[in-house]
Scaffold this motif. Structure first.
Motif, mmCIF file in Angstrom:
data_model
loop_
_atom_site.group_PDB
_atom_site.id
_atom_site.type_symbol
_atom_site.label_atom_id
_atom_site.label_comp_id
_atom_site.label_asym_id
_atom_site.label_seq_id
_atom_site.Cartn_x
_atom_site.Cartn_y
_atom_site.Cartn_z
ATOM 1 N N SER A 17 2.760 -76.339 -16.145
ATOM 2 C CA SER A 17 2.169 -75.092 -16.624
ATOM 3 C C SER A 17 2.019 -75.151 -18.138
ATOM 4 C CB SER A 17 3.037 -73.898 -16.232
ATOM 5 O OG SER A 17 2.373 -72.689 -16.496
ATOM 6 N N TYR A 18 0.762 -75.201 -18.603
ATOM 7 C CA TYR A 18 0.550 -75.350 -20.047
ATOM 8 C C TYR A 18 0.883 -74.082 -20.814
ATOM 9 C CZ TYR A 18 -4.020 -72.913 -19.889
ATOM 10 O OH TYR A 18 -5.026 -71.985 -19.749
ATOM 11 N N ARG A 19 0.960 -72.921 -20.123
ATOM 12 C CA ARG A 19 1.412 -71.665 -20.727
ATOM 13 C C ARG A 19 2.265 -70.963 -19.707
ATOM 14 N NH1 ARG A 19 -0.311 -68.429 -25.003
ATOM 15 N NH2 ARG A 19 -0.669 -69.953 -26.636
ATOM 16 N N GLY A 20 3.423 -70.443 -20.129
ATOM 17 C CA GLY A 20 4.339 -69.893 -19.144
ATOM 18 C C GLY A 20 4.911 -68.534 -19.465
ATOM 19 N N ASN A 21 4.292 -67.788 -20.372
ATOM 20 C CA ASN A 21 4.835 -66.489 -20.761
ATOM 21 C C ASN A 21 4.866 -65.548 -19.554
ATOM 22 O OD1 ASN A 21 5.453 -64.017 -21.873
ATOM 23 N ND2 ASN A 21 4.105 -64.253 -23.640
ATOM 24 N N PHE A 23 5.599 -62.445 -19.498
ATOM 25 C CA PHE A 23 5.338 -61.055 -19.863
ATOM 26 C C PHE A 23 3.881 -60.820 -20.230
ATOM 27 C CE2 PHE A 23 9.702 -62.062 -21.424
ATOM 28 C CZ PHE A 23 10.375 -61.442 -20.378
ATOM 29 N N CYS A 24 3.057 -61.847 -20.188
ATOM 30 C CA CYS A 24 1.669 -61.715 -20.628
ATOM 31 C C CYS A 24 0.799 -62.661 -19.824
ATOM 32 C CB CYS A 24 1.563 -62.020 -22.129
ATOM 33 S SG CYS A 24 -0.084 -61.781 -22.813
ATOM 34 N N GLY A 25 0.115 -62.144 -18.829
ATOM 35 C CA GLY A 25 -0.740 -62.978 -18.009
ATOM 36 C C GLY A 25 -0.044 -63.439 -16.748
ATOM 37 N N GLY A 26 -0.837 -63.815 -15.746
ATOM 38 C CA GLY A 26 -0.305 -64.106 -14.425
ATOM 39 C C GLY A 26 0.271 -65.489 -14.240
ATOM 40 N N GLN A 27 -0.058 -66.447 -15.116
ATOM 41 C CA GLN A 27 0.382 -67.817 -14.875
ATOM 42 C C GLN A 27 1.901 -67.958 -14.982
ATOM 43 O OE1 GLN A 27 -1.912 -71.122 -16.427
ATOM 44 N NE2 GLN A 27 -3.621 -69.786 -16.894
ATOM 45 N N GLY A 28 2.500 -67.306 -15.973
ATOM 46 C CA GLY A 28 3.948 -67.370 -16.099
ATOM 47 C C GLY A 28 4.666 -66.696 -14.953
ATOM 48 N N VAL A 29 4.097 -65.593 -14.466
ATOM 49 C CA VAL A 29 4.663 -64.906 -13.302
ATOM 50 C C VAL A 29 4.614 -65.821 -12.086
ATOM 51 C CG1 VAL A 29 4.373 -62.940 -11.748
ATOM 52 C CG2 VAL A 29 4.077 -62.629 -14.211
ATOM 53 N N TYR A 30 3.495 -66.483 -11.902
ATOM 54 C CA TYR A 30 3.315 -67.401 -10.768
ATOM 55 C C TYR A 30 4.358 -68.513 -10.796
ATOM 56 C CZ TYR A 30 0.823 -70.761 -7.742
ATOM 57 O OH TYR A 30 0.476 -71.661 -6.762
ATOM 58 N N VAL A 31 4.526 -69.131 -11.941
ATOM 59 C CA VAL A 31 5.469 -70.248 -12.066
ATOM 60 C C VAL A 31 6.888 -69.791 -11.777
ATOM 61 C CG1 VAL A 31 6.538 -71.811 -13.744
ATOM 62 C CG2 VAL A 31 4.053 -71.637 -13.615
ATOM 63 N N ARG A 32 7.279 -68.667 -12.326
ATOM 64 C CA ARG A 32 8.658 -68.206 -12.135
ATOM 65 C C ARG A 32 8.963 -67.922 -10.670
ATOM 66 N NH1 ARG A 32 11.854 -63.045 -14.913
ATOM 67 N NH2 ARG A 32 13.840 -63.499 -13.890
ATOM 68 N N HIS A 33 8.118 -67.138 -10.036
ATOM 69 C CA HIS A 33 8.435 -66.689 -8.682
ATOM 70 C C HIS A 33 8.220 -67.794 -7.649
ATOM 71 C CE1 HIS A 33 9.311 -62.692 -9.987
ATOM 72 N NE2 HIS A 33 8.117 -62.552 -10.538
ATOM 73 N N TYR A 53 7.298 -70.785 -23.428
ATOM 74 C CA TYR A 53 7.979 -71.380 -22.285
ATOM 75 C C TYR A 53 8.255 -70.345 -21.203
ATOM 76 C CZ TYR A 53 8.808 -75.403 -25.313
ATOM 77 O OH TYR A 53 8.649 -76.484 -26.132
ATOM 78 N N PRO A 54 8.182 -70.766 -19.956
ATOM 79 C CA PRO A 54 8.449 -69.825 -18.866
ATOM 80 C C PRO A 54 9.917 -69.428 -18.798
ATOM 81 C CG PRO A 54 8.166 -72.041 -18.000
ATOM 82 C CD PRO A 54 7.824 -72.104 -19.459
#
Length: 443
Positions: A17-21, A23-33, A53-54
């Motif tokens: 994941s090149y971006r993992g925040n 709290f901002c945007g869906g990509q970090g949410v996806y990676v975490r869950h 970082y996620p």
């Protein structure tokens, strides 16, 4: 590794994941869950990510693959010191930023290829989270299949931003910033297996990126129902509307919600909006807030003597704080012109909060039929938004009915546990295909 071995034992997964925040945007949410639920299924997940970082749950390993972090707050588009440059990839990152482009998908993919080459044998499969950089084409080997998730083609964002650009200079800037989408098209067409989150995104990937439909598989994502659930102990705030908007871009439709709020407050003065996201200092939303007198510090009182601001922005809150905020609202709103899935819709429905949502993109696939699980309005129509919001604020029985039906829809269709099980099934199918046809090129 044999196909049988890949199908029978827990998997070792590299999740990129090149971006993992979170709290901002869906990509970090996806990676975490997704990483948490895959781990609960018994797999070993290592997230390889760059800044921001996620945030990951216990049991999931994070390997930091740092960029130069050129867009960090409070100094976005910063010029790094010469000593910060470690290699030619860093130089490429800075040069692309200097010339108005967005370098992170390409430069992250090149760093990931280098890391994975140095760790041969550590993983069974590589799962890329929408990087789609050229470096990915060097990560897939006969013993290491590659899967990627495309939430929706970024070409959609590019198209909407170009349509809203009012000057030739702005259009030129948008084209340069989204220059990486040409790379993503080329890479996507060569990937053997693509996962996406909705039927709408699947059609967009076929049309915009040219990926053959047979390679694209829909795996819906969902709400974390451990956190997003009803809680009668949280008091409902009269007139409160909540929305999530990760960026002041046309795609999210926040400008239309601000316009709708201004219309609504002429009849229901206690109506007020809480936006989960960063308050813009300039741009269409900031201009609208000033024009309608809705900004913090200008029209602080909603008209009911509460002293609440007409529009308030919050950011950096935890999932639990977000869930409480959504629970406190009488209405949740998704005003987007387009969504590849719409996590905010699923999370609001899971908390038992009545929803107003547009029919933009895949939102109807999540929110469900108008009048049954939500009130649905056309995207970009502030008048329709105002009418739907006003109808719900004025009708407690309708709110309760939609809220109950919406929660049942999420529980039956959109949970992270089911998303992880389906994703793992595609991992095993990719392993079997790779073993049966090693080294087969995709064109």
């Amino acid at each position: 590794m044999t196909a049988e071995a890949g199908l029978d034992r827990p998997l070792r997964i590299a999740l990129l994941s090149y971006r993992g925040n979170p709290f901002c945007g869906g990509q970090g949410v996806y990676v975490r869950h997704l990483s948490r639920e895959l781990t609960r299924l018994g797999h070993r997940v290592e997230v390889i990510g760059a800044q921001p970082y996620p945030v990951l749950d216990d049991g999931v390993t994070l390997t930091e693959l740092p960029s130069l972090d050129l867009y960090r707050e409070p100094d976005p588009f910063r010029t790094p010191a010469l000593s910060e440059h470690r290699d030619w990839i860093d130089v490429l990152e800075t040069a692309t930023m200097w010339t108005g482009g967005f370098p992170e998908p390409l430069t992250f993919s090149l760093r990931a290829r280098r890391l994975l080459a140095a760790r041969r044998g550590d993983f069974d499969i590589v799962h890329d989270n929408q990087t789609l950089g050229y470096g990915l084409l060097g990560t897939s080997r006969p013993d290491l299949p590659l899967i990627t998730t495309i939430h929706h083609p970024i070409t959609v964002d590019r198209r909407l931003e170009l349509a809203s650009a009012t000057t030739a200079r702005r259009r030129m800037s948008v084209r340069r910033w989204y220059g990486f989408t040409r790379m993503q098209k080329r890479v996507a067409r060569r990937l053997p297996t693509v996962l996406t989150v909705s039927g709408t995104s699947r059609r967009e990937i076929v049309e915009d990126l040219g990926v053959p439909a047979r390679r694209i598989h829909v795996v819906p994502i969902g709400a974390d129902t451990r956190i997003f659930h009803p809680d009668p102990a949280v008091p409902e705030v009269p007139g409160r509307i909540v929305t999530t908007s990760s960026a002041d871009v046309p795609l999210k439709g926040l400008i239309h919600l601000v316009e709708a709020l201004a219309k609504l407050r002429t009849e229901q003065p206690d109506a007020h909006l809480v936006v989960v996201g960063t308050r813009p200092s300039r741009g269409p939303v900031a201009d609208a807030l000033r024009r309608f007198g809705l900004g913090e510090g200008t029209a602080e009182d909603t008209g009911d003597g509460s002293g609440r601001p007409a529009v308030r922005f919050v950011k950096g809150i935890s999932d639990s704080e977000l869930a409480d905020l959504v629970r406190s609202a009488q209405v949740a709103c998704v005003p987007s012109l387009y969504e590849g899935f719409s996590l905010p819709a699923a999370e609001a429905m899971a908390t038992g909060t009545a929803l107003v949502a547009t029919t933009g993109g895949a939102t109807p696939e999540v929110a469900g039929p108008d009048g049954e699980t939500c009130l649905a309005v056309p995207p970009g129509d502030s008048g329709a938004l105002a009418a739907a919001l006003g109808r719900l604020l004025a009708d407690p029985a309708l709110r309760a009915r939609l809220a109950a039906a919406g929660r049942e829809r999420v529980l039956s269709r959109f949970t992270w546990e089911q998303a992880a099980r389906d994703t793992a099934g595609h991992y095993r199918a990719a392993l079997a295909e790779h073993a049966a046809h090693p080294g087969t090129a995709k064109g």
